[in-house]
Design a protein around this motif. Structure first.
Motif, mmCIF file in Angstrom:
data_model
loop_
_atom_site.group_PDB
_atom_site.id
_atom_site.type_symbol
_atom_site.label_atom_id
_atom_site.label_comp_id
_atom_site.label_asym_id
_atom_site.label_seq_id
_atom_site.Cartn_x
_atom_site.Cartn_y
_atom_site.Cartn_z
ATOM 1 N N VAL A 2 49.449 23.345 38.923
ATOM 2 C CA VAL A 2 48.697 24.126 39.901
ATOM 3 C C VAL A 2 47.983 25.241 39.146
ATOM 4 O O VAL A 2 48.561 25.893 38.263
ATOM 5 N N ARG A 42 37.206 19.757 45.845
ATOM 6 C CA ARG A 42 37.715 18.803 44.865
ATOM 7 C C ARG A 42 36.749 18.710 43.688
ATOM 8 O O ARG A 42 35.536 18.836 43.855
ATOM 9 N N ASP A 44 36.444 16.550 39.647
ATOM 10 C CA ASP A 44 36.980 15.653 38.627
ATOM 11 C C ASP A 44 36.487 16.085 37.257
ATOM 12 O O ASP A 44 35.305 16.417 37.076
ATOM 13 N N SER A 106 41.785 14.998 38.237
ATOM 14 C CA SER A 106 41.211 15.478 39.492
ATOM 15 C C SER A 106 42.081 16.595 40.032
ATOM 16 O O SER A 106 43.311 16.520 39.993
ATOM 17 N N VAL A 107 41.443 17.627 40.563
ATOM 18 C CA VAL A 107 42.153 18.736 41.178
ATOM 19 C C VAL A 107 41.596 18.945 42.580
ATOM 20 O O VAL A 107 40.396 18.785 42.832
ATOM 21 N N GLY A 108 42.476 19.269 43.514
ATOM 22 C CA GLY A 108 42.080 19.536 44.889
ATOM 23 C C GLY A 108 42.587 20.880 45.349
ATOM 24 O O GLY A 108 43.593 21.397 44.858
ATOM 25 N N ARG A 110 44.483 23.218 47.570
ATOM 26 C CA ARG A 110 45.643 23.183 48.440
ATOM 27 C C ARG A 110 46.172 24.610 48.602
ATOM 28 O O ARG A 110 46.758 25.173 47.674
ATOM 29 N N TRP A 114 44.544 25.275 43.167
ATOM 30 C CA TRP A 114 43.972 24.007 42.705
ATOM 31 C C TRP A 114 45.084 23.168 42.096
ATOM 32 O O TRP A 114 45.620 23.504 41.043
ATOM 33 N N GLU A 115 45.413 22.081 42.782
ATOM 34 C CA GLU A 115 46.531 21.238 42.392
ATOM 35 C C GLU A 115 46.032 19.926 41.801
ATOM 36 O O GLU A 115 45.054 19.335 42.296
ATOM 37 N N VAL A 116 46.675 19.477 40.714
ATOM 38 C CA VAL A 116 46.307 18.200 40.093
ATOM 39 C C VAL A 116 46.743 17.064 41.021
ATOM 40 O O VAL A 116 47.926 16.924 41.340
ATOM 41 N N THR A 117 45.751 16.245 41.422
ATOM 42 C CA THR A 117 46.046 15.123 42.329
ATOM 43 C C THR A 117 46.014 13.788 41.605
ATOM 44 O O THR A 117 46.723 12.856 41.992
ATOM 45 N N ILE A 118 45.167 13.669 40.580
ATOM 46 C CA ILE A 118 45.066 12.420 39.816
ATOM 47 C C ILE A 118 44.986 12.775 38.335
ATOM 48 O O ILE A 118 44.238 13.679 37.942
#
Length: 688
Positions: A2, A42, A44, A106-108, A110, A114-118
């Motif tokens: 995060v 989001r 990338d 990828s970060v989104g 939350r 900014w949290e790493v999603t992929i």
């Protein structure tokens, strides 16, 4: 993982890419679809070799040009003729290889984080084979802010790009550790030049107005054309205006040097100080070398100098310049006559005019050559002004060094004559060096009295091939000397012919009229006041980085002095809080200081320079009884006990409980001594 900001996430992935051996870039971004909201939700970050594409046109090129122009193409980027049409060749760039790499992060967004999603780690291509090559990816070619400010400083001093890179390499250990290339530095310099292009003259005039506000003695003038555009510029600082009154007896003027991108000739007005050094008495940038232009320069110069005309001016043989001098200085018969007889002026019209130790405009040309090292033809007026200030600082630095030598050292004399000793105390070091040369040259002549009216001497060179004879006359009533060489009028210093006569007639003191004040050490002392005025507005660093460094040095010294006591610490702490509030008020007001803030700043400065008596800590007065801390009291008691024990102890073994007469060590030594004496006695008897 995060991150607090999207920039932190990008910095992390880029650092990971650099360590792994690949480059990174922003892939795609997504913004909120809610009505009334248009913020990023989001993003990338992907490998530089992502997506599909062809092979690079040119493989094996220098990695430096991955994202730049091919060097061979750039070298031949001159325009070419294609029939009747002139076109520039197309710039051919190297293309980065595409391997359809899927590695990305990828970060989104939350909850404001900014949290790493992929995260995909695998690449479709090998990593860079050598770690030191990875730094050439565009994502890793970043110029830190500190390096940028140093580049800007060196750029303003017209250092070459290769020299800038070498300097940065030395600061970082080696050139190969720099996270940027020579091309990046060149691009920064181009950007800096372009920033000045559109605001060149306005920025220069704004700077001159600032100097005038800080120092009322600073003078500048501009010449406008019919379109109200600046065509000529003249300026002179306050110190120079004061110094001119003393050294106006000899001035050099020349315009042989074109300085900037506008092809404006540089017109320096040069003088000679008491250390025989070239000094700037004014400076002008002019559009051409016509009579009207020179007339404007001389009129402006005289306006700055209070209409005090120079005694002698030496220039090159330019008709327009001579005409302007004729218009502005009509009372100078020598200049008019000299120009009218320019074919023979050197031998016939130059003998009794003050041009010390020179016969050409070499001083102006020498200054021009110095400017050429610092000023380039593509430079702007603003850059030239800054370089001019730097050159003025170098002149002042030389004067300071010469003044120090005159005050702190003793000149080496050649002989034991009183006149040389007198000259060594009066002249500056540079002037006395010339006088000492003349004293040495007296040995090259033989002197013969001339019978007739008055006191006259003939001087013949000891070299039989020399045919020229010098005649020196002495007036006993006026106590004056006159030599046929007339070098005193030219140099302001007695020639070796007159010195030979003085030595021959045992003269013990040089007459006062032959010791010119302009060559004396006293002339340096008189410059101190105007020198301080000049330096007052030039000591403030220009850039934020330089100001920050200067403040750090000052505050470090203050902290070093204040950390040794509680009271001094409290004073500095309170002062820092007060100054912080003042700076915050100044920042919020946009740099405008009101009356209230000005009073607070003045009060703070007064308190810092004159702290209250209660805050002063030092050696207490004799009548005051200082309260000792407990640690110091215990130390003193221990020292007293040790001293008492030492007084009651045996002086031999330092043990307590007995005196030296009853010391066992002392008794043992006495017994050993008696045994040695007894053995010696027995051996002696046996021998006998």
């Amino acid at each position: 993982m995060v991150f607090n900001t999207i920039e932190d996430a990008q910095m992390f992935y880029n650092g990971y890419a650099e360590k792994s051996g690949f480059g990174s870039r922003i892939g795609c971004s997504k913004r909120s679809q809610k009505k009334g909201c248009d913020h990023l939700i989001r993003r990338d970050f992907e490998c530089s070799h992502a997506r599909k594409g062809g092979v690079a046109e040119s493989q094996g090129e220098d990695p430096e040009v991955f994202d730049g122009v091919d060097k061979a193409t750039e070298a031949t980027s001159e325009t070419q003729n294609f029939g009747s049409k002139t076109e520039a060749p197309k710039r051919r760039r190297n293309k980065l290889k595409r391997h359809d790499c899927k590695a990305r992060m990828s970060v989104g967004l939350r909850k404001d984080k900014w949290e790493v999603t992929i995260f995909i780690e695998e690449h479709t291509h090998p990593m860079m084979s050598r770690g030191e090559w990875t730094r050439y990816y565009r994502s890793h070619r970043k110029v830190p802010y500190e390096d940028y400010m140093l580049i800007k400083t060196l750029h303003n001093r017209n250092a070459d790009t290769s020299l800038i890179m070498a300097t940065l390499g030395d600061l970082h250990g080696t050139l190969r550790t720099l996270p940027y290339t020579n091309r990046d530095v060149a691009n920064i310099r181009t950007k800096l030049r372009n920033e000045v292009t559109h605001t060149d003259m306005s920025k220069t005039l704004e700077y001159f107005q600032k100097l005038r506000a800080e120092s009322p003695q600073f003078y500048f003038a501009i010449k406008l054309d019919e379109n109200n555009a600046v065509r000529a510029l003249f300026w002179v600082d306050g110190r120079t205006r004061e110094v001119y009154r003393k050294f106006k007896d000899c001035v050099f003027f020349d315009t042989t040097f074109c300085t900037n991108r506008y092809d404006m000739p540089f017109a320096p007005i040069v003088g000679i100080n008491n250390h025989m050094q070239s000094i700037m008495l004014g400076c002008a940038l002019i559009p051409d070398e016509r009579k009207e232009t020179f007339r404007w320069v001389f009129e402006t110069w005289m306006d700055a100098m209070g209409q005090e005309h120079p005694t002698c001016i030496m220039t090159d043989q330019d008709a327009a310049m001579a005409g302007a001098i004729d218009d502005i200085f009509p009372d100078n018969d020598h200049l008019i006559t000299m120009w009218g007889c320019r074919e023979t002026w050197a031998p016939a019209y130059f003998k009794k005019n003050f041009f010390p130790f020179t016969s050409t405009t070499g001083r102006s040309e020498g200054l021009n050559s110095f400017f050429k090292k610092l000023v380039h033809p593509q430079d702007s007026v603003w850059q030239f002004v800054k370089q001019y200030e730097y050159i003025q600082e170098t002149r002042l630095d030389r004067e300071d060094n010469a003044g120090f030598l005159g005050e702190a050292t003793t000149a080496a004399v050649w002989s034991s004559y009183k006149i040389e000793e007198q000259a060594s105390r009066f002249y500056t070091r540079a002037a006395f060096a010339k006088f000492r040369e003349f004293m040495e040259m007296t040995t090259a002549y033989s002197i013969y009295p001339v019978v007739g009216d008055g006191v006259k001497y003939e001087l013949h060179r000891n070299d039989p091939r020399a045919k020229k004879i010098r005649m020196v006359s002495y007036d006993q009533i006026e106590n004056s000397y006159l030599c046929t060489c007339n070098r005193f009028f030219v140099n302001g210093m007695l020639c070796h012919h007159i010195l030979k006569v003085m030595v021959h007639t045992n003269v013990q003191e040089i007459p006062e009229q032959y010791l010119l004040h302009r060559w004396s050490e006293a002339a340096t002392v008189c410059e101190a006041k105007c020198s301080r005025e000049f330096s007052r507005y030039s000591v403030v660093p220009e850039t934020n980085t330089l100001r920050y460094n200067a403040l750090c040095k000052m505050l470090n010294k203050l902290a070093a002095k204040a950390c040794y006591g509680t009271e001094s610490y409290k004073i500095v702490e309170g002062g820092a809080e007060h100054l912080t509030s003042l700076i915050e008020k100044l920042r919020l007001s946009g740099g405008v200081v009101g009356e209230e803030e000005a009073e607070e700043i003045g009060a703070a400065d007064k308190n810092l320079n004159n702290p209250p008596r209660s805050a002063k800590k030092g050696r207490p007065a004799a009548k005051e009884k200082r309260k000792k801390p407990a640690v110091e009291v215990r130390q003193e008691e221990a020292q007293k006990k040790a001293k008492k024990r030492a007084q009651n102890a045996c002086s031999k073994c330092r043990e307590t409980g007995h005196i030296r007469r009853k010391c066992p060590i002392e008794a043992l030594e006495r017994k050993e001594k008696a045994d040695r004496e007894e053995r010696f006695r027995l051996e002696t008897e046996l021998t006998l």
